[in-house]
Design a protein around this motif. Structure first.
Motif, PDB file in Angstrom:
ATOM      1  N   LEU A  24      55.000  40.960  53.079  1.00  0.00           N
ATOM      2  CA  LEU A  24      54.451  39.653  53.421  1.00  0.00           C
ATOM      3  C   LEU A  24      52.935  39.603  53.330  1.00  0.00           C
ATOM      4  CD1 LEU A  24      56.650  38.819  56.551  1.00  0.00           C
ATOM      5  CD2 LEU A  24      56.933  37.937  54.239  1.00  0.00           C
ATOM      6  N   ARG A  65      53.410  31.027  53.956  1.00  0.00           N
ATOM      7  CA  ARG A  65      54.378  31.446  54.962  1.00  0.00           C
ATOM      8  C   ARG A  65      54.611  30.358  56.000  1.00  0.00           C
ATOM      9  NH1 ARG A  65      51.977  37.382  56.275  1.00  0.00           N
ATOM     10  NH2 ARG A  65      53.490  37.258  57.989  1.00  0.00           N
ATOM     11  N   VAL A 115      70.492  33.638  55.625  1.00  0.00           N
ATOM     12  CA  VAL A 115      69.226  33.678  54.890  1.00  0.00           C
ATOM     13  C   VAL A 115      68.126  34.238  55.788  1.00  0.00           C
ATOM     14  CG1 VAL A 115      67.431  32.235  53.841  1.00  0.00           C
ATOM     15  CG2 VAL A 115      69.832  31.822  53.304  1.00  0.00           C
ATOM     16  N   SER A 116      68.097  33.828  57.056  1.00  0.00           N
ATOM     17  CA  SER A 116      67.101  34.350  57.992  1.00  0.00           C
ATOM     18  C   SER A 116      67.276  35.849  58.195  1.00  0.00           C
ATOM     19  CB  SER A 116      67.207  33.622  59.337  1.00  0.00           C
ATOM     20  OG  SER A 116      66.930  32.247  59.199  1.00  0.00           O
ATOM     21  N   THR A 160      66.087  37.676  55.126  1.00  0.00           N
ATOM     22  CA  THR A 160      64.618  37.729  55.083  1.00  0.00           C
ATOM     23  C   THR A 160      64.097  38.804  56.013  1.00  0.00           C
ATOM     24  OG1 THR A 160      64.591  35.342  54.638  1.00  0.00           O
ATOM     25  CG2 THR A 160      62.525  36.357  55.318  1.00  0.00           C
ATOM     26  N   THR A 178      61.963  42.106  54.582  1.00  0.00           N
ATOM     27  CA  THR A 178      60.599  42.417  54.999  1.00  0.00           C
ATOM     28  C   THR A 178      60.507  43.720  55.780  1.00  0.00           C
ATOM     29  OG1 THR A 178      60.930  41.001  56.947  1.00  0.00           O
ATOM     30  CG2 THR A 178      59.859  40.021  55.034  1.00  0.00           C
ATOM     31  N   MET A 212      63.543  32.929  61.420  1.00  0.00           N
ATOM     32  CA  MET A 212      62.677  32.733  60.257  1.00  0.00           C
ATOM     33  C   MET A 212      61.217  32.564  60.683  1.00  0.00           C
ATOM     34  SD  MET A 212      62.616  32.672  56.974  1.00  0.00           S
ATOM     35  CE  MET A 212      64.302  32.340  56.414  1.00  0.00           C
ATOM     36  N   LEU A 259      58.255  35.058  59.327  1.00  0.00           N
ATOM     37  CA  LEU A 259      57.195  34.553  58.454  1.00  0.00           C
ATOM     38  C   LEU A 259      55.897  34.249  59.197  1.00  0.00           C
ATOM     39  CD1 LEU A 259      59.169  32.144  56.077  1.00  0.00           C
ATOM     40  CD2 LEU A 259      58.498  34.516  55.691  1.00  0.00           C
ATOM     41  N   PHE A 267      57.136  33.353  45.514  1.00  0.00           N
ATOM     42  CA  PHE A 267      57.694  33.074  46.835  1.00  0.00           C
ATOM     43  C   PHE A 267      58.105  31.612  46.955  1.00  0.00           C
ATOM     44  CE2 PHE A 267      56.966  31.847  51.336  1.00  0.00           C
ATOM     45  CZ  PHE A 267      57.949  32.631  51.918  1.00  0.00           C
ATOM     46  N   CYS A 277      61.349  31.030  44.986  1.00  0.00           N
ATOM     47  CA  CYS A 277      62.508  31.563  45.721  1.00  0.00           C
ATOM     48  C   CYS A 277      62.868  30.656  46.900  1.00  0.00           C
ATOM     49  CB  CYS A 277      62.207  32.970  46.211  1.00  0.00           C
ATOM     50  SG  CYS A 277      61.999  34.190  44.901  1.00  0.00           S
ATOM     51  N   ALA A 278      61.846  30.203  47.642  1.00  0.00           N
ATOM     52  CA  ALA A 278      62.102  29.316  48.778  1.00  0.00           C
ATOM     53  C   ALA A 278      62.699  28.002  48.325  1.00  0.00           C
ATOM     54  CB  ALA A 278      60.805  29.074  49.546  1.00  0.00           C
TER      55      ALA A 278
END
Length: 265
Positions: free
Chosen positions: A24, A32, A58-59, A62, A66, A129, A133, A243, A246-247
């Motif tokens: 990140l 972010r 998804v969270s 992620t 990371t 999330m 982030l 990024f 992808c988001a």
């Protein structure tokens, strides 16, 4: 007065695990913040249970990508769950529907259980999330990112000063508690204890006001005019572009799935 934007000390992780966030660190803090905000808005708007499960996945993905400390992150998320657990526990007894069983005359409905699960998934997906982030940003960096995103300066200053002086107030509280213990104070269920705790809270407020006035005077002596200039710049790079793509892909997929599943029902 000014601040350099740097990776700095993290909020959720300690120095010995700081290398786990290098995935990140290459991103602009604004990317972010915007990604977390858009994901939160999208997740709150979801109604389909399978899509909410996917959003929570998804969270979690992620978090794993990371390589943040899973145990520490989940413990902080569990602290948030403690605030809503009672509301979720009452929903099956308050939402109308077909009762599965009765507890002291109150029906436990399947519709209420599904509603509680939906709210729980939504809250945990959004919070997780945000913690991944945004929660790993240094407070000063987060404040400057919000300022660059045109957040009102007053709110940014409140955020930065609050984060900065929470530890100061905590140390003041510990000094007062130590003074109380030296005087043989012990917590008990008595009027004297309640009165003493009230005096402690009042003293904390008085000392906080006095300290804030001293801090303001010191800042004015150093030329503070209501703004905190940024000595470093934030730039979007190719990593931010990847990024963002992808988001956008993940958000579009969730939106399409929600639309198709919602149409099916």
């Amino acid at each position: 007065m000014g601040h350099f934007v740097s990776s700095g000390p993290k909020i959720l992780i300690s120095a010995d695990t700081a290398q786990s966030t290098r995935t990140l660190d290459g991103l602009d803090p604004r990317s972010r913040v915007l990604a977390a905000l858009c994901f939160a808005i999208l997740t709150v708007s979801l109604n389909s249970f399978p899509v909410l499960i996917l959003a929570f996945g998804v969270s979690v993905a992620t978090l794993l990508a990371t390589r943040l400390p899973i145990k520490a992150t989940l413990l902080r998320m569990a602290a948030m769950d403690g605030f809503i657990i009672f509301m979720l526990a009452l929903l099956p007894f308050t939402v109308p529907g077909q009762p599965l069983f009765f507890v002291f005359g109150f029906g436990f409905s399947l519709e209420g259980l599904l509603k509680a699960a939906e709210i729980g998934l939504t809250a945990n997906a959004v919070i997780l999330m945000l913690m991944v982030l945004v929660g790993t940003l240094e407070p000063v960096t987060l404040g400057h990112a919000l300022h660059r995103l045109k957040t009102p300066e007053t709110l940014v200053h409140l955020l930065m000063f609050t984060v900065r002086y929470i530890s100061v107030l905590h140390q003041e509280y510990l000094r007062l508690r130590s003074a109380m213990k030296v005087r043989s104070f012990r917590l008990s269920n008595s009027i004297h204890t309640y009165r003493t705790i009230g005096y402690l809270v009042g003293m904390m407020l008085v000392r906080s006001i006095d300290r804030s006035e001293r801090i303001l005077a010191a800042m004015k002596c150093r030329g503070f005019t209501g703004t905190i200039p940024l000595l470093d710049t934030m730039r979007f790079t190719s990593c931010d572009g990847v990024f963002a793509v992808c988001a956008l892909f993940v958000g579009t997929a969730l939106f399409i799935l929600e639309w198709k599943i919602g149409a099916a029902y």
